[in-house]
Design a protein around this motif. Sequence first.
Motif, PDB file in Angstrom:
ATOM      1  N   ILE A 194     -36.466  33.245 -63.446  1.00 15.83           N
ATOM      2  CA  ILE A 194     -37.738  32.028 -63.572  1.00 15.83           C
ATOM      3  C   ILE A 194     -37.811  31.235 -62.188  1.00 15.83           C
ATOM      4  O   ILE A 194     -38.953  31.203 -61.843  1.00 15.83           O
ATOM      5  N   PRO A 195     -36.827  30.865 -61.725  1.00 18.83           N
ATOM      6  CA  PRO A 195     -37.074  29.944 -60.424  1.00 18.83           C
ATOM      7  C   PRO A 195     -37.914  31.013 -59.226  1.00 18.83           C
ATOM      8  O   PRO A 195     -38.503  30.600 -58.706  1.00 18.83           O
ATOM      9  N   VAL A 196     -37.420  32.086 -59.377  1.00 21.63           N
ATOM     10  CA  VAL A 196     -38.157  33.265 -58.278  1.00 21.63           C
ATOM     11  C   VAL A 196     -39.364  33.654 -58.616  1.00 21.63           C
ATOM     12  O   VAL A 196     -40.345  33.743 -57.674  1.00 21.63           O
ATOM     13  N   GLY A 197     -39.647  33.741 -59.914  1.00 27.07           N
ATOM     14  CA  GLY A 197     -41.241  33.889 -60.348  1.00 27.07           C
ATOM     15  C   GLY A 197     -41.723  32.700 -59.822  1.00 27.07           C
ATOM     16  O   GLY A 197     -43.147  32.741 -59.456  1.00 27.07           O
ATOM     17  N   GLY A 198     -41.286  31.243 -60.024  1.00 29.87           N
ATOM     18  CA  GLY A 198     -42.012  30.255 -59.611  1.00 29.87           C
ATOM     19  C   GLY A 198     -42.513  30.393 -58.142  1.00 29.87           C
ATOM     20  O   GLY A 198     -43.521  29.918 -57.643  1.00 29.87           O
ATOM     21  N   ILE A 199     -41.533  30.945 -57.328  1.00 27.43           N
ATOM     22  CA  ILE A 199     -41.595  31.030 -55.682  1.00 27.43           C
ATOM     23  C   ILE A 199     -42.706  31.857 -55.644  1.00 27.43           C
ATOM     24  O   ILE A 199     -43.654  31.727 -54.748  1.00 27.43           O
ATOM     25  N   PHE A 200     -42.644  33.069 -56.295  1.00 29.67           N
ATOM     26  CA  PHE A 200     -43.531  34.095 -56.071  1.00 29.67           C
ATOM     27  C   PHE A 200     -45.026  33.562 -56.599  1.00 29.67           C
ATOM     28  O   PHE A 200     -46.132  33.766 -55.675  1.00 29.67           O
ATOM     29  N   LEU A 201     -45.339  32.840 -57.542  1.00 25.27           N
ATOM     30  CA  LEU A 201     -46.411  32.219 -58.050  1.00 25.27           C
ATOM     31  C   LEU A 201     -46.910  31.151 -57.081  1.00 25.27           C
ATOM     32  O   LEU A 201     -48.186  31.351 -56.776  1.00 25.27           O
ATOM     33  N   THR A 202     -45.914  30.241 -56.142  1.00 25.30           N
ATOM     34  CA  THR A 202     -46.329  29.346 -55.342  1.00 25.30           C
ATOM     35  C   THR A 202     -46.849  30.386 -54.032  1.00 25.30           C
ATOM     36  O   THR A 202     -47.961  29.732 -53.547  1.00 25.30           O
TER      37      THR A 202
END
Length: 501
Positions: free
Chosen positions: A375-383
């Motif tokens: 979930i945090p890595v997904g947030g980074i990729f989204l950013t």
Amino acid sequence: MRWKWVLIFVITWLSFSIRPAMAESNIDIQFEIPLSGIVKYESWMRLNVKVTSQEQNFTGAVELSQRQVKKNNEFKLRRPIKLEQGKSTTVYFDMPSQILLDDWYVQVTQNGQVVKSEKLRISYPTDGRTIGVISEEGNAFHFLAVNQSQSKMNRPLSVQNLTEQMLPDQSWIYENIDMLALAGNSGSTINDQQMAAIKEWIQLGGIVVVSAGPNQDGMIQRFADILPVEAGKAGNIELQQALSGYDIAKVAPNGSIGVYNRDLPLFVSKSYGRGLLLFVNYDVTAEPLASWQFNPQLWQNAMIQHGAKKIFEEKLYMDQMTRPFLDLSKKIPAVQTPPPIWMVALWGGYVIILAPLTYFILKRMRKTEWAWGVIPVGGIFLTVAIFAVGKPAVVKTSTSYAVTKIDILDESLAHVRSAATFLGVDQNEYDVQLEPSIVALPLTVGRNDYRPEGLIDGDEVLSFRNLPYLTPKQAIGIGVKHDMGLLLLPCESMRIVCKGT
């Protein structure tokens, strides 16, 4: 062994502490402001800083800072310098006078380290009318200060003696005075550059008074292109006749006074651009008028009849920081900020839909512990994705936008005020080229107001260095443009506001 380490520490500390002290003793700073230090609140001013290297060559910079001790992230204005041993150089800073109302320090730095610092002390800007006088007689034109109400605003009027050496050769600096008075043969050392600046200042709205008695050809003939006055016609005029056109003629003194041209009246004027050249056909220090009790009333009457008072009253206060222009220049057409609703939708969708869905999938796979990383890595990729897609949507490359007001005076001259915003996107440094007749000041938006910040290299380049991404920098400028042409409109002049990059 311990004492050896202590000795090494002491030697190292002394080496770093002695160097600044040696550099400080090597550098000398002196300040100078044109017009004998006269500064008006609603005008631009020039600060000359003379730096002398006493004992060795020096390469560094002169900085204007609001802190005596150098700190990171402080606003400062810089000019580079390079000195040989025993030589001096003078650098200058041009800016609206209102900026220097706070405490400022002039610092000489080398490799980012302050080697000399002096607190800037200047006279507080005046808010009344100021007449600058150049005369061999110290009390020439003293009577003009007797009448303290020369305008409907009832602003105080003062007379200040000047020297030819303090006269600038830039017309905009003369805006710090309201009138320049030249008496007799004074001003013989005024050079051609200074004279050209004075004449240009008259076009911009200045008032120049030239007094000449018999055989005093020194100054009035240098204004022959504006107001030709024939020389070699000295004589005397009866005062009763000379003052007949003024309201105080009934109390005119008896006798006569020597004049420069016997065929002309006591006062002759010529409008030039928005300003006025007033020729006084006698020596203002000559008797009986110099000490005549009604002399102030005579001059007030002459100022009204020849339009000088009208020029005084039509000069309106202008914000020299051009804050409305600065705010308008921020609205760069090439910059399209994405609607906030899209940011809310993307992040809301991730928090409400994607993150719970990811957790649900991992739970079905019996890998719930992976949620702490996925979930945090997904947030980074989204950013990163938002940045990659959104950056070109905001602006594709570095850009700028300027707002300029052009005040056309005649077919040969226009007054210009401008503000610009520069936005660096694909580079963290850039230079701004200035027109030769324009003076400019680089600015940064501070906590409460605009603050000077940037590097001024030479006379025509503003430099911005180490800029954070998408950080706007701004600049304001004033000056004149020649040979602008004249719009054929039924008015004496017009003002145009231009927008563009």
